[in-house]
Motif scaffolding. Sequence first.
Motif, PDB file in Angstrom:
ATOM      1  N   MET C  65      -1.293 -24.842  35.075  1.00  0.00           N
ATOM      2  CA  MET C  65      -2.012 -23.872  34.235  1.00  0.00           C
ATOM      3  C   MET C  65      -2.679 -22.813  35.107  1.00  0.00           C
ATOM      4  O   MET C  65      -3.816 -22.983  35.523  1.00  0.00           O
ATOM      5  CB  MET C  65      -3.079 -24.588  33.408  1.00  0.00           C
ATOM      6  N   PRO C  66      -1.959 -21.696  35.413  1.00  0.00           N
ATOM      7  CA  PRO C  66      -2.585 -20.639  36.188  1.00  0.00           C
ATOM      8  C   PRO C  66      -3.787 -20.064  35.441  1.00  0.00           C
ATOM      9  O   PRO C  66      -3.784 -19.996  34.210  1.00  0.00           O
ATOM     10  CB  PRO C  66      -1.479 -19.584  36.315  1.00  0.00           C
ATOM     11  N   GLY C  67      -4.829 -19.688  36.185  1.00  0.00           N
ATOM     12  CA  GLY C  67      -6.013 -19.103  35.571  1.00  0.00           C
ATOM     13  C   GLY C  67      -5.742 -17.700  35.049  1.00  0.00           C
ATOM     14  O   GLY C  67      -4.607 -17.211  35.081  1.00  0.00           O
ATOM     15  N   ALA C  68      -6.792 -17.033  34.561  1.00  0.00           N
ATOM     16  CA  ALA C  68      -6.637 -15.738  33.884  1.00  0.00           C
ATOM     17  C   ALA C  68      -6.893 -14.538  34.799  1.00  0.00           C
ATOM     18  O   ALA C  68      -6.600 -13.411  34.430  1.00  0.00           O
ATOM     19  CB  ALA C  68      -7.586 -15.690  32.690  1.00  0.00           C
ATOM     20  N   LYS C  69      -7.420 -14.768  35.988  1.00  0.00           N
ATOM     21  CA  LYS C  69      -7.764 -13.656  36.875  1.00  0.00           C
ATOM     22  C   LYS C  69      -6.528 -13.134  37.633  1.00  0.00           C
ATOM     23  O   LYS C  69      -5.559 -13.873  37.818  1.00  0.00           O
ATOM     24  CB  LYS C  69      -8.813 -14.102  37.884  1.00  0.00           C
ATOM     25  N   PRO C  70      -6.566 -11.866  38.088  1.00  0.00           N
ATOM     26  CA  PRO C  70      -5.438 -11.312  38.846  1.00  0.00           C
ATOM     27  C   PRO C  70      -5.010 -12.206  40.009  1.00  0.00           C
ATOM     28  O   PRO C  70      -3.826 -12.436  40.234  1.00  0.00           O
ATOM     29  CB  PRO C  70      -5.973  -9.977  39.351  1.00  0.00           C
ATOM     30  N   ILE C  71      -6.010 -12.768  40.725  1.00  0.00           N
ATOM     31  CA  ILE C  71      -5.660 -13.626  41.856  1.00  0.00           C
ATOM     32  C   ILE C  71      -4.880 -14.851  41.381  1.00  0.00           C
ATOM     33  O   ILE C  71      -3.968 -15.331  42.061  1.00  0.00           O
ATOM     34  CB  ILE C  71      -6.931 -14.062  42.638  1.00  0.00           C
ATOM     35  N   ASP C  72      -5.178 -15.330  40.180  1.00  0.00           N
ATOM     36  CA  ASP C  72      -4.461 -16.493  39.645  1.00  0.00           C
ATOM     37  C   ASP C  72      -3.013 -16.132  39.333  1.00  0.00           C
ATOM     38  O   ASP C  72      -2.108 -16.945  39.518  1.00  0.00           O
ATOM     39  CB  ASP C  72      -5.148 -17.002  38.385  1.00  0.00           C
ATOM     40  N   LYS C  73      -2.802 -14.900  38.880  1.00  0.00           N
ATOM     41  CA  LYS C  73      -1.431 -14.458  38.586  1.00  0.00           C
ATOM     42  C   LYS C  73      -0.627 -14.417  39.889  1.00  0.00           C
ATOM     43  O   LYS C  73       0.554 -14.767  39.927  1.00  0.00           O
ATOM     44  CB  LYS C  73      -1.433 -13.058  37.951  1.00  0.00           C
ATOM     45  N   GLN C  74      -1.323 -14.005  40.972  1.00  0.00           N
ATOM     46  CA  GLN C  74      -0.643 -13.946  42.264  1.00  0.00           C
ATOM     47  C   GLN C  74      -0.298 -15.356  42.744  1.00  0.00           C
ATOM     48  O   GLN C  74       0.795 -15.600  43.264  1.00  0.00           O
ATOM     49  CB  GLN C  74      -1.529 -13.228  43.285  1.00  0.00           C
ATOM     50  N   CYS C  75      -1.220 -16.294  42.531  1.00  0.00           N
ATOM     51  CA  CYS C  75      -0.951 -17.685  42.917  1.00  0.00           C
ATOM     52  C   CYS C  75       0.252 -18.228  42.141  1.00  0.00           C
ATOM     53  O   CYS C  75       1.108 -18.920  42.704  1.00  0.00           O
ATOM     54  CB  CYS C  75      -2.162 -18.563  42.627  1.00  0.00           C
ATOM     55  N   ALA C  76       0.321 -17.885  40.856  1.00  0.00           N
ATOM     56  CA  ALA C  76       1.441 -18.356  40.030  1.00  0.00           C
ATOM     57  C   ALA C  76       2.757 -17.783  40.560  1.00  0.00           C
ATOM     58  O   ALA C  76       3.773 -18.481  40.610  1.00  0.00           O
ATOM     59  CB  ALA C  76       1.234 -17.941  38.575  1.00  0.00           C
ATOM     60  N   HIS C  77       2.711 -16.525  40.976  1.00  0.00           N
ATOM     61  CA  HIS C  77       3.912 -15.885  41.529  1.00  0.00           C
ATOM     62  C   HIS C  77       4.348 -16.589  42.820  1.00  0.00           C
ATOM     63  O   HIS C  77       5.541 -16.859  43.025  1.00  0.00           O
ATOM     64  CB  HIS C  77       3.614 -14.414  41.802  1.00  0.00           C
ATOM     65  N   GLU C  78       3.386 -16.925  43.670  1.00  0.00           N
ATOM     66  CA  GLU C  78       3.712 -17.603  44.921  1.00  0.00           C
ATOM     67  C   GLU C  78       4.262 -19.001  44.648  1.00  0.00           C
ATOM     68  O   GLU C  78       5.231 -19.436  45.265  1.00  0.00           O
ATOM     69  CB  GLU C  78       2.461 -17.670  45.808  1.00  0.00           C
ATOM     70  N   ALA C  79       3.657 -19.683  43.683  1.00  0.00           N
ATOM     71  CA  ALA C  79       4.119 -21.037  43.338  1.00  0.00           C
ATOM     72  C   ALA C  79       5.538 -20.980  42.763  1.00  0.00           C
ATOM     73  O   ALA C  79       6.398 -21.768  43.161  1.00  0.00           O
ATOM     74  CB  ALA C  79       3.171 -21.675  42.335  1.00  0.00           C
ATOM     75  N   SER C  80       5.783 -20.028  41.866  1.00  0.00           N
ATOM     76  CA  SER C  80       7.111 -19.918  41.250  1.00  0.00           C
ATOM     77  C   SER C  80       8.177 -19.602  42.288  1.00  0.00           C
ATOM     78  O   SER C  80       9.278 -20.155  42.249  1.00  0.00           O
ATOM     79  CB  SER C  80       7.104 -18.811  40.189  1.00  0.00           C
ATOM     80  N   THR C  81       7.841 -18.699  43.216  1.00  0.00           N
ATOM     81  CA  THR C  81       8.791 -18.359  44.278  1.00  0.00           C
ATOM     82  C   THR C  81       9.125 -19.593  45.104  1.00  0.00           C
ATOM     83  O   THR C  81      10.279 -19.831  45.448  1.00  0.00           O
ATOM     84  CB  THR C  81       8.186 -17.261  45.178  1.00  0.00           C
ATOM     85  N   GLY C  82       8.119 -20.408  45.378  1.00  0.00           N
ATOM     86  CA  GLY C  82       8.343 -21.633  46.140  1.00  0.00           C
ATOM     87  C   GLY C  82       9.148 -22.657  45.363  1.00  0.00           C
ATOM     88  O   GLY C  82       9.978 -23.372  45.941  1.00  0.00           O
ATOM     89  N   LEU C  83       8.924 -22.722  44.062  1.00  0.00           N
ATOM     90  CA  LEU C  83       9.681 -23.671  43.232  1.00  0.00           C
ATOM     91  C   LEU C  83      11.162 -23.301  43.196  1.00  0.00           C
ATOM     92  O   LEU C  83      12.027 -24.173  43.214  1.00  0.00           O
ATOM     93  CB  LEU C  83       9.109 -23.708  41.809  1.00  0.00           C
TER      94      LEU C  83
END
Lengths: 171, 171, 171, 171, 171
Positions: C65-83
């Motif tokens: 569950m990525p958070g709602a802040k811009p930094i959280d969106k970036q974390c989700a992008h990094e996680a998805s790229t790694g997946l």
Amino acid sequence: MRRIGIADTTFARFDMGGAAIDELKAQGTGFKVERYTVPGIKDLPVACLKLLQEGDCDLVIALGMPGAKPIDKQCAHEASTGLIRAQLMTGKHIIEVFVHEDEAEDEGGLAWLMDRRAREHAVNAYDLMFRPERLAKRAGKGLRQGYDDAGEIKAAMSSTSTPSKGGGWKE
Amino acid sequence: MRRIGIADTTFARFDMGGAAIDELKAQGTGFKVERYTVPGIKDLPVACLKLLQEGDCDLVIALGMPGAKPIDKQCAHEASTGLIRAQLMTGKHIIEVFVHEDEAEDEGGLAWLMDRRAREHAVNAYDLMFRPERLAKRAGKGLRQGYDDAGEIKAAMSSTSTPSKGGGWKE
Amino acid sequence: MRRIGIADTTFARFDMGGAAIDELKAQGTGFKVERYTVPGIKDLPVACLKLLQEGDCDLVIALGMPGAKPIDKQCAHEASTGLIRAQLMTGKHIIEVFVHEDEAEDEGGLAWLMDRRAREHAVNAYDLMFRPERLAKRAGKGLRQGYDDAGEIKAAMSSTSTPSKGGGWKE
Amino acid sequence: MRRIGIADTTFARFDMGGAAIDELKAQGTGFKVERYTVPGIKDLPVACLKLLQEGDCDLVIALGMPGAKPIDKQCAHEASTGLIRAQLMTGKHIIEVFVHEDEAEDEGGLAWLMDRRAREHAVNAYDLMFRPERLAKRAGKGLRQGYDDAGEIKAAMSSTSTPSKGGGWKE
Amino acid sequence: MRRIGIADTTFARFDMGGAAIDELKAQGTGFKVERYTVPGIKDLPVACLKLLQEGDCDLVIALGMPGAKPIDKQCAHEASTGLIRAQLMTGKHIIEVFVHEDEAEDEGGLAWLMDRRAREHAVNAYDLMFRPERLAKRAGKGLRQGYDDAGEIKAAMSSTSTPSKGGGWKE
């Protein structure tokens, strides 16, 4: 004897690596700490790789403080991407502990946050290595490192799946 | 005899590579310098890889000056991502020294910044190879390359961990 | 006996992993479940790799569950790229089930969405392993996981190709 | 006999590949050209890899014209990232020659820019292979491909390092 | 007998895979089609890898319809990056056919566009495998898939290079 690596930077404005090591030792024994300090967060991926491969660490905690400017956010993104790649190359965890300089309102709060997050992620690192069941018990609990936990939430209605309807849910 | 690679570009508006070499030689001896100049920053990742693999360098300093337009920021991001990948492929450090054209207010200040940052990162590169303890002593000191150091900060309150509370901290 | 991995986080505010396991078991038998809980979504790529390689899983469902802040969106992008990288390293599927904290208007709706999406993607995972023909039959049907399906659409005019005209279409 | 690959697209609105080949031949001899045309810029990374591996090229020039819309910028970013990866996989240079459709004010200027940049980067490619000393002599000279060179700049003040002060510079 | 893979999704709102297969068969013979349907575009990279490696396909067409929200654009970026990586891992082409949900004004136009682009890229895929000279003849012709071709443009002035002037062009 397990080995935990600590990778940190001279760019950060607080000794996050020291806080993490202090907290690790408060958790228990059975591990050695190897520390490696580099200039900035973009130097962390290869530093962690060296700790995992040459230093034979089982896990690394990577600590850094990205600045507040847009370019700093981009550096953090590049560093995080590299840290994930390093984990996939080695099959070992690197716990990223980043505190963005604009997460706190003043220097005192920033230092407090850097100390707290470093310590709480040190506990996560210790759990991953020595007591994974502790993490399993907290799946979906809304835990945070630094500020308050967000906590668990409950569904507003009961839910059952309808795969026969094509995987789509009709409210 | 250790080997340090210098990768720079014809796009940059100041001889950052020359400044880095000059500074390295002021730090000490025991190393040879191999220099490789390419057109732009996106050519740096493979240039650094060649210096590390074919040139048998132990470390490379990659110097460049991204432009001020959005597309230039994107190029810098692509170059940085490639520089991190090259480090993970070789297990060796590449010290990235980028100065964005919009970091200074005029050409004189920009050239001064490019010279300073190249020199101060050359010192970091020398430390990584020959005196890592010097970096370790400065962990969390808020060091910067180019402009003033940000310096170390202190926590506003003492901090002790509460792992038994789930890794979450209640203020 | 096939093996399905479940990777989830302590950061998420709802037990998505539990919902996915419950749904998988409602679909059929012939598989074992191995669960691995990590602190956050950026820890998921290597967790999935471990489940696929060390845990010998045939497929993994990664829930977060990525958070709602811009930094959280970036974390989700990094996680998805790694997946995605982890999938390409192993040649096995990792079904990503992310629910962004700002996808729902309140906590009840968010928990409901996390439960639904986890369950419907669990069905997708089961289909990929045990009944791929079920997915083939639904190609282009506009299926969604969580909220309503978007459904299939029809072309406004008949269409025939004109390769002889250079691959370009003149209306 | 060295081999230079030319990878271009049917999406571009000007024959950049032809311009690059014409310019290469004006530079000298001792090389063969192998050309490979693909639909769009996202097809260029694997096309270049094929030229470098199957076609045994020593260097490739990748030419393309990203469109003006945000999605086109994203495609260019993905293509550039892939071109850098292909270079790191092979240890060989791929000179990227992209002209964004919105870099010029009209079609005539755009075609002129595509021709110029293709030709000037063809010279860079030739220099990398046959006369690297020519690039070395121009390090930090502010060269550009297409429009005017930016030129070299001078520092506003003399600069000496102060490593003993922690790598930080006090003005 | 060559093999062409078709990877598509249940998320898309039109049967792009079916359109591509129909068009391929209209182009000629000498190939077999293998189809693989996954839930969403982020599942396409590993699906394509499986088609290329396990399915022994010579080329894959990856078809999908990213949604209109910012998060969907990010998913498309992650999927595209993975598709390029899969191509570099295998040295084979994956023709990406994405139609963004906001590229058309209504559902009829969207379905028409999805059909057209799938068909015209199927022609590109066929050309890459069976008649590459057809693509070579169209280098720089401004071809598009779906809407009208942009067409070729001409330079506003004749152009000759001035390598002796440092690769920079003085107007």
